[in-house]
Every structure is written in structure tokens, then in C-alpha cells.
Design an enzyme around this catalytic site. Structure first.
Site, PDB file in Angstrom:
ATOM      1  N   CYS A   1      -5.881 -28.687   9.664  1.00 20.07           N
ATOM      2  CA  CYS A   1      -7.523 -29.368  10.021  1.00 20.07           C
ATOM      3  C   CYS A   1      -6.782 -31.145   9.689  1.00 20.07           C
ATOM      4  O   CYS A   1      -7.580 -32.116  10.886  1.00 20.07           O
ATOM      5  CB  CYS A   1      -8.214 -29.592   9.222  1.00 20.07           C
ATOM      6  SG  CYS A   1      -9.349 -27.814   9.683  1.00 20.07           S
TER       7      CYS A   1
ATOM      8  N   ASP B   1      -3.034   8.452  -1.808  1.00 15.75           N
ATOM      9  CA  ASP B   1      -4.562   8.891  -1.615  1.00 15.75           C
ATOM     10  C   ASP B   1      -4.737   9.425  -0.134  1.00 15.75           C
ATOM     11  O   ASP B   1      -4.384   8.803   0.883  1.00 15.75           O
ATOM     12  CB  ASP B   1      -5.253   7.622  -2.447  1.00 15.75           C
ATOM     13  CG  ASP B   1      -5.269   6.959  -1.531  1.00 15.75           C
ATOM     14  OD1 ASP B   1      -4.295   6.306  -0.397  1.00 15.75           O
ATOM     15  OD2 ASP B   1      -6.358   5.740  -0.999  1.00 15.75           O
TER      16      ASP B   1
ATOM     17  N   CYS C   1     -12.843 -28.823   5.831  1.00 12.97           N
ATOM     18  CA  CYS C   1     -10.836 -28.675   5.228  1.00 12.97           C
ATOM     19  C   CYS C   1     -10.141 -29.377   5.340  1.00 12.97           C
ATOM     20  O   CYS C   1      -9.669 -30.197   5.696  1.00 12.97           O
ATOM     21  CB  CYS C   1     -10.943 -27.502   6.388  1.00 12.97           C
ATOM     22  SG  CYS C   1      -9.129 -26.633   6.096  1.00 12.97           S
TER      23      CYS C   1
ATOM     24  N   HIS D   1      -4.415 -21.481   9.876  1.00 15.07           N
ATOM     25  CA  HIS D   1      -6.219 -21.866   9.322  1.00 15.07           C
ATOM     26  C   HIS D   1      -7.047 -21.825   8.323  1.00 15.07           C
ATOM     27  O   HIS D   1      -7.413 -21.348   7.238  1.00 15.07           O
ATOM     28  CB  HIS D   1      -6.887 -22.931  10.076  1.00 15.07           C
ATOM     29  CG  HIS D   1      -8.705 -23.015   9.477  1.00 15.07           C
ATOM     30  ND1 HIS D   1      -8.924 -24.282   8.952  1.00 15.07           N
ATOM     31  CD2 HIS D   1      -8.891 -22.666   9.658  1.00 15.07           C
ATOM     32  CE1 HIS D   1      -9.687 -23.759   8.594  1.00 15.07           C
ATOM     33  NE2 HIS D   1     -10.518 -23.293   9.484  1.00 15.07           N
TER      34      HIS D   1
ATOM     35  N   ASP E   1       0.796  -1.287  -0.222  1.00 16.56           N
ATOM     36  CA  ASP E   1      -0.158  -0.698   0.591  1.00 16.56           C
ATOM     37  C   ASP E   1       1.155   1.044  -0.302  1.00 16.56           C
ATOM     38  O   ASP E   1       2.278   1.509   0.031  1.00 16.56           O
ATOM     39  CB  ASP E   1      -0.757  -0.657   1.179  1.00 16.56           C
ATOM     40  CG  ASP E   1      -0.158   0.054   2.397  1.00 16.56           C
ATOM     41  OD1 ASP E   1       1.098  -0.027   2.374  1.00 16.56           O
ATOM     42  OD2 ASP E   1      -0.461   0.202   3.492  1.00 16.56           O
ATOM     43  N   SER E   2       0.253   2.393  -0.414  1.00 17.48           N
ATOM     44  CA  SER E   2       1.137   3.580   0.188  1.00 17.48           C
ATOM     45  C   SER E   2       1.014   4.497   1.219  1.00 17.48           C
ATOM     46  O   SER E   2       2.061   5.175   1.183  1.00 17.48           O
ATOM     47  CB  SER E   2       0.102   4.323  -1.244  1.00 17.48           C
ATOM     48  OG  SER E   2      -0.673   4.646  -0.339  1.00 17.48           O
ATOM     49  N   GLY E   3       1.075   3.675   1.817  1.00 14.87           N
ATOM     50  CA  GLY E   3       0.886   4.487   3.499  1.00 14.87           C
ATOM     51  C   GLY E   3      -0.531   5.115   4.129  1.00 14.87           C
ATOM     52  O   GLY E   3      -0.123   5.795   5.074  1.00 14.87           O
ATOM     53  N   GLY E   4      -0.887   5.248   2.547  1.00 13.77           N
ATOM     54  CA  GLY E   4      -1.630   6.898   3.037  1.00 13.77           C
ATOM     55  C   GLY E   4      -3.610   7.043   4.431  1.00 13.77           C
ATOM     56  O   GLY E   4      -3.130   7.259   4.849  1.00 13.77           O
ATOM     57  N   PHE E   5      -3.158   4.790   4.002  1.00 10.66           N
ATOM     58  CA  PHE E   5      -4.478   5.099   4.530  1.00 10.66           C
ATOM     59  C   PHE E   5      -3.815   4.573   6.602  1.00 10.66           C
ATOM     60  O   PHE E   5      -5.051   4.689   6.948  1.00 10.66           O
ATOM     61  CB  PHE E   5      -4.559   3.358   4.589  1.00 10.66           C
ATOM     62  CG  PHE E   5      -6.003   2.598   5.585  1.00 10.66           C
ATOM     63  CD1 PHE E   5      -6.934   3.177   5.795  1.00 10.66           C
ATOM     64  CD2 PHE E   5      -5.778   2.154   6.584  1.00 10.66           C
ATOM     65  CE1 PHE E   5      -8.138   2.702   6.021  1.00 10.66           C
ATOM     66  CE2 PHE E   5      -7.029   0.970   7.184  1.00 10.66           C
ATOM     67  CZ  PHE E   5      -8.147   2.085   7.438  1.00 10.66           C
TER      68      PHE E   5
ATOM     69  N   ASP F   1      -7.166  -7.888   0.386  1.00 16.20           N
ATOM     70  CA  ASP F   1      -6.035  -7.618   1.419  1.00 16.20           C
ATOM     71  C   ASP F   1      -7.351  -8.239   2.988  1.00 16.20           C
ATOM     72  O   ASP F   1      -8.347  -6.912   2.335  1.00 16.20           O
ATOM     73  CB  ASP F   1      -5.182  -7.343   0.597  1.00 16.20           C
ATOM     74  CG  ASP F   1      -5.793  -6.244   1.556  1.00 16.20           C
ATOM     75  OD1 ASP F   1      -6.207  -5.378   1.349  1.00 16.20           O
ATOM     76  OD2 ASP F   1      -5.043  -5.686   3.110  1.00 16.20           O
TER      77      ASP F   1
ATOM     78  N   CYS G   1      -6.517 -28.537   5.340  1.00 15.89           N
ATOM     79  CA  CYS G   1      -5.336 -27.831   5.429  1.00 15.89           C
ATOM     80  C   CYS G   1      -4.487 -28.510   6.893  1.00 15.89           C
ATOM     81  O   CYS G   1      -4.365 -29.668   7.200  1.00 15.89           O
ATOM     82  CB  CYS G   1      -5.736 -26.424   6.152  1.00 15.89           C
ATOM     83  SG  CYS G   1      -6.226 -26.174   7.209  1.00 15.89           S
TER      84      CYS G   1
END
Lengths: 380, 380
Positions: free
Chosen positions: A312, A149, A307, A338, A95-99, A269, A309
Site C-alpha cells: 500500500c 485426529d 494500510c 497485503h 498439522d497432523s495430516g488428519g484434515f 491459521d 504495508c
């Protein structure tokens, strides 16, 4: 010039338009729709890169804001870039760091030039701008970079959001100019506009004219309802080019992933699967399971009987509950594994459903089993 | 009756008598000398069973005291035993809880019948006796069980230690009688006697007459010097049968492992490698390395340039230092892995040295490189 990131459509569901395809990056190709695990500080919490690969993650996230502050982008660059630093040779998106500037930082001062703020952990005064964010992302070296942004609160006035959208477009353009490595790193634009259709249109028009190799839908999953998010997606994704990836930021519940794909999204994400895992909460095909609860003390079933995985196949609820109960970190390793597998595998099943034009049936089955159709359905 | 645990001698070093062999358990055979990772609460902290296998651990430890309190031996038994509960199908050894009762518990009251004490975490009053310890160990189901012994302070009077040794012998005999599963679980005797040769002789004579399938040397590594420990081992291990395993409890530094093997020891365990790992401290062939220190911030070398473990093949000091610095648990996973590998691999090299009759040369090389020969050498 060949773009760093390419999208190839494989099939669209006949009834919803949900799409499956693949995204080609300088570090490999991954199938879409895809859920991307988050490795904020250059580590997906408690999970090894080999395990991410094993569970089918073709791309992971890292956070520009955090890595800029610690260990610093110059150190990562000196290490040979983020891939080498963290031992992950598949896709990385930052990400850009904006958030983070808008959600974490204190004493923020937003100007046209950029944002001045106080880093809460060190107390240092920092300045982040479109150019600085891109410089940091270029140094970190991910395959996909996000534009810097402004991420405004969802419930603001039309005028406030309009000004913010226009600034985000100007910042996107400045970022594009500052980008030093477009052949190896694809810079995505972020469409803002909160719940206003006209502003989402304006934002998309501005950004599409700049010809980014991919676009994300930002400013969602910040407190609005799921119905509201779906409403916005319905009129926003059609504004984006069909031959480029579409990424819905910060979304990580099973229902929202499915509903996002149905509205044309390719990538997601969220920190949710690993965050709730650290609290002993698991995502299962039968809904949320708080494995640390005492009712599972003598439950020798796997977390999810549907599941397959690693967790599991090998461990019981009773064992995982015991580990969490006595503060053994291996318990969190297991719940984290999991939960990530659950979302990645959900998107794998979704890709199959799209190929078979059975997206609506798949949605209905998952929603029914998970309990999303119940009144007062829990959030994750 | 065939004993549950057997020892097979392969070779003894011509000059020291250090021995290499193998120990056959109901869950596989492992080579000796061996360092055994400690999984106190049915988990080797932050490490998966597959990783223990990969690093060459043929047997691990779990703690009777901790598992008795949480989750309770009946739950583990209901789960199918410790191997199944924790997903580990190789050897498991449990201590008897004796050491923990004497080191952790509060308001202890030692009587001939057993020990009454307050569990520090729950505040409950508990009672542990030779019979109770064996009952718990039978329910947990490890391959090797330890007798319930009294572990007195090292620097006590001859008379105090003599009484304690005699009680430990009586307790050993009671444990042997209480043992319900001798065909699948081997119960070891623990030789006590602090630094007194006559008492070690008395203890060994008592226990050897009971014909345990293996013996440990207890009451060492509790504050006495390394020279003192070596002195005691020198006259204690020759008292033990040559056709049975010998286990030195609670020892986990490179120098003490080597010096223990030279004095006839086959098995070691200690929490040290994982405990110091959680504090960002690593064992390397060049000595102790505190990777969290700022001097490693831009050090792109592996933890140990002589190590071929997963961590040293894939990660740099700078990355691990970053992870520990920002509290990412994956950092501790990496340092824990490396430290366990280091000691297990040291014993692997030791086995080779024994086969080649080069134990003294090997000791000299390791001590020189590690820095044990320096004045004021650091302890680990």
C-alpha cells in the site's frame, strides 16, 4: 520436564475476557492473538521468509500430509529440519495430516489402527496413523505439532460424532506415546465434538487429562454458519486450561478472527488470504476488494488507504490490476503480501484493544467499516 | 541543449579496448558494462524493484509494444509515468516495439509510412509507425527510448537488407523529429545491416550524422552463430562515437556478454535469465544447472558455490528443486533472482577486470569454469 511450548498471559479484556499474551517456542516468542500464514509445501505461496518476518508473523504453518508425500520427511530431516530447509528461524506449526486425509484423499478406509487412502496425485496407496503422523512431524521438526485426529463432517448424528470423539482421544494418547522429542516440540491436542456441547466437554476432558502443552479447537469452519461456530466456541474454550495456548484451526476471515479472540482463542491459521489473493481479491479495512475488476483500471489509490504495508505504500490498484490482468506473478505476490499483512495487523490492533479493554469498541469499528454489519454481508 | 543521456569513460582495457564507464540518466547514474533485466509488462517477472536495486541493476527494460496494448500508454502517463507506475526510480529503457511487430504480430503489412498488423492476443488491427512509437515512448516516460526500426531476418540478400537499412534510417529521422521530450528522454539510434559490413557502415554513418545520444547494434542474436555475431560487432562498434553509450540488444548469455564487452559494448538486455529460470534452469559459474532435475533432490549445496546472492546464501538446490517440483512460485522467484544476479555480477566482475587490464585473463577463467571451451558446449 519443562514443556517445549509455554503461554504467558499479559492482559484480559475486562468486558469480554479476550486475552493477549505470548507464546514461547524453541524458535522465539510471538505475541497473541496471532494469525499464522500457511506454507503448505514449505513455502507461503509467493512470499519470502524475510517478508513474513517484516509483516510480523511470529509463526507459520506447514502441512504434514503434503511434506510427507513430497519431498518426504526424511529429506527434510536430512536438510536439517523444516526451519533450515525453508530458511525460517521463527516458529513453525505443522498439522497432523488428519484434515487432508479426510478432505483430499480418495478411497479412504478408516480403521482403529489408522487410515488407508489413495494419494490423489501419485495414485499410491498410503497409510497414516497417529504414530506415523508423529513420526513424520518429529522428522520435520516444527515447534508445534498437532495430534492425528478424525475430522468428521459437521452435521452428523450424536452417536457418529461420539464414536469419532472417542477415537480421536485414543489416537491423541497413542500420538503422545509415540512423540520422540517433547523437549523441543510441543504436541497439541485437538478438541472435536462438532456442535454437541456434551461431546466437546468429553473431548476436552479426555485431552486435558493427557496434559498437552496446548490445545486446538478442530472441526469448525467446515460449512457451519458463523453464529454456529461462535456458539460452539463459547462453550468449548472455557473447557481448556487458562495457562496454555488455544488455537482455532482453519479460520481466516476478519470477523471470525475477532469473534474467536473474544471467545478466548489465541492462534488462527487459514489459506484464505493467499488463496483469494491469487484470484485478485484483497482484504481491506473497507471490505473485500476485487482489484482485478475493470473499475480499478485507472484507480491510482493504494489497495487500502488505512494500510501502511509495503504494497500500500508503493503500488496502486491500477498497477496491481494491470499485473493480474496480464498474468504477471508479481501481482499475486503483492496481493498475497497485503492480505497476510492485513490479518496479522488486525491481530496486532486487537492486542492493543485488549490491553486497553476496548475489544467491543474495536469489534464494532472494524465490523462497521468492513461492512460485516450490513445485511447480506459478503463472506470475506 | 544538454543531452538527456551522457556517457563517461573511466578506463579501457589495454589489450582489448573493452571499456568501463558510467551512463548518466535523469534517474541516476549506472556503471558499464551493465546487464539490464527485462520487465516486459512493467514488471521483471516475479522480482520486486527493491530486489533489482539490491542486485545492482542500475537500469531495467520495459517493452513499448506490450505496454501500448496493455494497459495503454495513456494510463501509464496518467499514473505519472512508468517509473512511478512500477515503483522503480532508477533508469528505464524502452524498446520501440519494432522487434515485437516483426517477431510476434500476425498479418504484417510493412509500408514506408509504418506497419499494419494484427495483435495476436486481441485480434485487433493495429498500426505502428516511427511517430506512433515515439509518441507511446514519450507517454511512458523512460530515460532511454529506442527508435522504431525494421528488424529484418539475418540471412537475407544484400539488396533486401540495403533497402531495409535505408528505411530504418528514414524512420530514425522521423522519430527524432517526433520526439517531444529530448531534455528528459534520450532517443537512441539502432544500427542495422545484418552481416554486411558495407551496410553496417552505411547505417552507422546515417545515424551518427543525426547525433543520437546513444546507439544500439540491432539485428543480432536472431539465429546467427556466436562467431558471426562477434564478427559483425568487430566492424560495427568502431563505427560508433566513443563518447556515447553502445547497446547490444537481446543478448544474455555469459559468453556473449563478455565477448560483446571486448568488442566495445556497454549495455545488454535479454529475457533469457528469467525465462530459463521459470523452467528451473540456472546460470552458475560452473555452467548451466537444471535444478529441477532429480539428481538435485538431496543436494544441500547452494545453486552456485561461487555466488554470494540472497538465494545462494539462504537456500539449497534441494529446497529450490522441491519448490519447482510442487509448482510453488517462490521457487521461480529464487531461480529468477539468482540468474539476474549472475549476469549483473558477471558485468561487475568485468568492470573490475577492465580496470585491471585483465580482460583476456578474466574471459579465459570464466569460459574455462563455465565450460564454454568444451566441444559441444551448451548454449547457456
Amino acid at each position: 520436564m519443562e514443556p517445549a511450548i509455554k503461554y504467558r498471559l499479559i492482559h484480559q479484556d475486562k468486558y469480554t475476557g479476550a486475552r493477549t499474551g505470548e507464546i514461547i517456542t524453541p524458535h522465539g516468542t510471538f505475541p497473541t492473538p496471532m494469525f499464522m500464514p500457511v506454507g503448505t509445501q514449505a513455502s507461503v505461496k509467493s512470499i519470502a521468509p524475510e517478508e513474513l518476518d517484516e509483516m510480523g508473523a511470529g509463526i507459520i504453518l506447514a502441512n504434514t500430509y503434503h511434506l510427507w508425500l513430497q519431498p518426504g520427511e526424511d529429506l527434510v530431516e536430512q536438510a536439517g529440519g523444516l526451519h533450515k530447509f525453508m530458511n525460517w528461524d521463527k516458529g513453525i506449526l505443522t498439522d497432523s495430516g488428519g484434515f487432508q486425509v479426510f478432505s483430499l484423499a480418495k478411497h479412504r478406509d478408516i480403521k482403529e489402527e489408522g487410515v488407508t487412502f489413495k494419494d490423489p496425485s501419485s495414485g499410491r496407496t498410503m497409510f497414516l496413523s497417529p504414530e506415523k503422523a508423529i513420526q513424520v512431524e518429529n522428522a520435520l521438526g516444527p515447534d508445534i505439532m498437532m495430534s492425528f485426529d478424525e475430522c468428521p463432517p459437521y452435521f452428523e448424528t450424536y452417536d457418529y460424532i461420539k464414536k469419532s470423539v472417542e477415537r480421536t482421544s485414543r489416537w491423541a494418547e497413542r500420538g503422545l506415546k509415540a512423540h520422540q522429542n517433547p523437549t523441543n516440540q510441543g504436541l497439541f491436542g485437538i478438541v472435536q465434538g462438532a456442535g454437541f456441547k456434551a461431546l466437546r466437554q468429553q473431548s476436552a476432558r479426555d485431552l486435558v487429562s493427557m496434559d498437552f502443552p496446548g490445545y486446538s479447537v478442530g472441526g469448525l469452519s467446515v460449512g457451519e454458519s458463523k453464529e454456529e461456530m461462535n456458539r460452539v466456541l463459547e462453550f468449548t474454550t472455557p473447557l481448556l486450561p487458562e495457562n496454555k495456548p488455544r488455537y482455532l484451526m482453519g479460520v481466516g476471515t476478519a470477523d471470525s478472527l475477532i469473534d474467536g479472540v473474544i471467545r478466548g482463542i489465541d492462534m488462527f491459521d487459514c489459506v484464505l488470504p493467499t488463496r483469494i489473493a491469487r484470484n485478485g481479491t484483497c482484504m481491506t479495512s473497507h471490505g473485500r476488494l476485487v482489484v482485478k475488476n475493470s473499475q480499478y483500471a485507472r484507480d491510482f489509490n493504494p489497495l487500502d488507504d488505512n494500510c501502511d504495508c509495503y504494497v500500500c505504500r508503493n503500488y496502486t490498484r491500477a498497477y496491481i490490476r494491470h499485473l493480474i490482468h496480464v498474468n504477471e506473478t508479481f501481482g499475486i505476490r503483492l496481493t498475497s503480501y497485503h492480505n497476510l499483512y492485513f490479518l496479522i495487523h488486525l491481530m496486532e490492533d486487537m492486542r492493543e484493544a485488549i490491553k486497553n479493554d476496548q475489544v467491543l469498541e474495536f469489534r464494532e469499528m472494524v465490523f462497521e467499516q468492513y461492512g460485516f454489519n450490513e445485511e447480506n454481508a459478503r463472506n470475506f
